[in-house]
Write a protein that holds these residues in place. Sequence first.
Motif, short mmCIF file in Angstrom:
data_model
loop_
_atom_site.label_atom_id
_atom_site.label_comp_id
_atom_site.label_asym_id
_atom_site.label_seq_id
_atom_site.Cartn_x
_atom_site.Cartn_y
_atom_site.Cartn_z
N VAL A 90 8.96 -3.81 11.43
CA VAL A 90 8.24 -2.68 12.02
C VAL A 90 7.87 -1.68 10.93
O VAL A 90 6.74 -1.18 10.89
CB VAL A 90 9.09 -2.02 13.13
CG1 VAL A 90 8.47 -0.71 13.59
CG2 VAL A 90 9.26 -2.97 14.30
N LEU A 91 8.80 -1.39 10.05
CA LEU A 91 8.53 -0.45 8.96
C LEU A 91 7.41 -0.97 8.06
O LEU A 91 6.51 -0.22 7.67
CB LEU A 91 9.79 -0.20 8.13
CG LEU A 91 9.66 0.77 6.97
CD1 LEU A 91 9.26 2.15 7.46
CD2 LEU A 91 10.96 0.83 6.19
N ALA A 92 7.43 -2.26 7.75
CA ALA A 92 6.38 -2.85 6.92
C ALA A 92 5.01 -2.73 7.61
O ALA A 92 4.01 -2.40 6.95
CB ALA A 92 6.69 -4.31 6.62
N LEU A 93 4.97 -2.96 8.91
CA LEU A 93 3.71 -2.82 9.65
C LEU A 93 3.22 -1.38 9.66
O LEU A 93 2.03 -1.11 9.46
CB LEU A 93 3.87 -3.34 11.08
CG LEU A 93 3.97 -4.85 11.22
CD1 LEU A 93 4.30 -5.23 12.66
CD2 LEU A 93 2.68 -5.51 10.78
N VAL A 94 4.13 -0.44 9.86
CA VAL A 94 3.75 0.98 9.87
C VAL A 94 3.21 1.40 8.51
O VAL A 94 2.18 2.07 8.42
CB VAL A 94 4.95 1.85 10.31
CG1 VAL A 94 4.68 3.33 10.05
CG2 VAL A 94 5.27 1.62 11.77
N VAL A 95 3.89 0.99 7.45
CA VAL A 95 3.44 1.34 6.10
C VAL A 95 2.09 0.68 5.81
O VAL A 95 1.18 1.32 5.26
CB VAL A 95 4.50 0.95 5.05
CG1 VAL A 95 3.95 1.07 3.63
CG2 VAL A 95 5.74 1.82 5.20
N GLY A 96 1.94 -0.56 6.19
CA GLY A 96 0.66 -1.26 5.98
C GLY A 96 -0.48 -0.62 6.75
O GLY A 96 -1.57 -0.42 6.20
N LEU A 97 -0.24 -0.27 8.01
CA LEU A 97 -1.28 0.39 8.81
C LEU A 97 -1.59 1.78 8.26
O LEU A 97 -2.75 2.20 8.25
CB LEU A 97 -0.85 0.46 10.27
CG LEU A 97 -0.82 -0.86 11.03
CD1 LEU A 97 -0.23 -0.67 12.42
CD2 LEU A 97 -2.21 -1.46 11.12
N GLY A 98 -0.55 2.46 7.79
CA GLY A 98 -0.78 3.77 7.18
C GLY A 98 -1.63 3.66 5.93
O GLY A 98 -2.55 4.47 5.72
N ALA A 99 -1.34 2.68 5.10
CA ALA A 99 -2.13 2.47 3.88
C ALA A 99 -3.58 2.12 4.23
O ALA A 99 -4.52 2.64 3.60
CB ALA A 99 -1.51 1.37 3.03
N LEU A 100 -3.76 1.28 5.22
CA LEU A 100 -5.11 0.91 5.65
C LEU A 100 -5.88 2.13 6.17
O LEU A 100 -7.06 2.32 5.84
CB LEU A 100 -5.05 -0.19 6.72
CG LEU A 100 -6.38 -0.73 7.21
CD1 LEU A 100 -7.15 -1.38 6.06
CD2 LEU A 100 -6.15 -1.74 8.32
N SER A 101 -5.22 2.96 6.95
CA SER A 101 -5.90 4.15 7.48
C SER A 101 -6.24 5.13 6.35
O SER A 101 -7.27 5.80 6.39
CB SER A 101 -5.07 4.82 8.56
OG SER A 101 -3.85 5.27 8.04
N LEU A 102 -5.39 5.20 5.32
CA LEU A 102 -5.69 6.06 4.18
C LEU A 102 -6.88 5.53 3.38
O LEU A 102 -7.69 6.31 2.88
CB LEU A 102 -4.47 6.21 3.29
CG LEU A 102 -3.34 7.05 3.88
CD1 LEU A 102 -2.13 7.02 2.96
CD2 LEU A 102 -3.80 8.47 4.13
N VAL A 103 -6.98 4.22 3.26
CA VAL A 103 -8.14 3.63 2.59
C VAL A 103 -9.41 4.00 3.33
O VAL A 103 -10.41 4.39 2.73
CB VAL A 103 -7.99 2.09 2.47
CG1 VAL A 103 -9.29 1.43 2.07
CG2 VAL A 103 -6.89 1.74 1.48
N VAL A 104 -9.37 3.92 4.66
CA VAL A 104 -10.54 4.29 5.46
C VAL A 104 -10.87 5.76 5.26
O VAL A 104 -12.04 6.14 5.10
CB VAL A 104 -10.29 3.97 6.95
CG1 VAL A 104 -11.35 4.58 7.85
CG2 VAL A 104 -10.19 2.47 7.16
N ALA A 105 -9.85 6.63 5.24
CA ALA A 105 -10.08 8.06 5.05
C ALA A 105 -10.68 8.35 3.68
O ALA A 105 -11.60 9.16 3.55
CB ALA A 105 -8.78 8.83 5.24
N VAL A 106 -10.18 7.69 2.66
CA VAL A 106 -10.70 7.89 1.29
C VAL A 106 -12.15 7.41 1.21
O VAL A 106 -13.01 8.08 0.64
CB VAL A 106 -9.81 7.19 0.26
CG1 VAL A 106 -10.49 7.13 -1.10
CG2 VAL A 106 -8.47 7.88 0.17
N LEU A 107 -12.42 6.23 1.78
CA LEU A 107 -13.80 5.73 1.76
C LEU A 107 -14.73 6.62 2.56
O LEU A 107 -15.87 6.85 2.14
CB LEU A 107 -13.84 4.30 2.30
CG LEU A 107 -13.19 3.23 1.40
CD1 LEU A 107 -13.20 1.89 2.09
CD2 LEU A 107 -13.89 3.17 0.06
N ALA A 108 -14.27 7.15 3.67
CA ALA A 108 -15.11 8.06 4.48
C ALA A 108 -15.40 9.33 3.70
O ALA A 108 -16.53 9.85 3.72
CB ALA A 108 -14.41 8.40 5.81
N GLY A 109 -14.41 9.83 2.98
CA GLY A 109 -14.62 11.01 2.15
C GLY A 109 -15.58 10.73 1.02
O GLY A 109 -16.40 11.58 0.65
#
Length: 113
Positions: A90-109
Amino acid sequence: MGNTPDYRFSLANERTFLAWLRTGLALIAGGLAAAQFLPTLSLVHLREAIAVVLLLLGGVVAIRAVDHWARTERAIRLGEELPASRFPAVLALVVGLGALSLVVAVLAGAING
């Protein structure tokens, strides 16, 4: 409670506990670093959200580490099967999803800026 186990098993359980505790501390340090050193991001309050999520996740990991250590130590002493834990996955999935959402945020910026 129960019988005194082979000390090697107790020490291995303790090392695992300490590893989880280090993970929790690293997440907390990451949350503090995000709050202090990240520049203001393109999405409103994204920096604060990242910091809060990391801080909360670090606290959850530390609490979960204590719980798992105690349940495992009890099982060792009673000669029972070790408790199963889905928490690492569960922790690995949360960290992975968090990293993916940050990539999206950085690309959107980057696209908007």
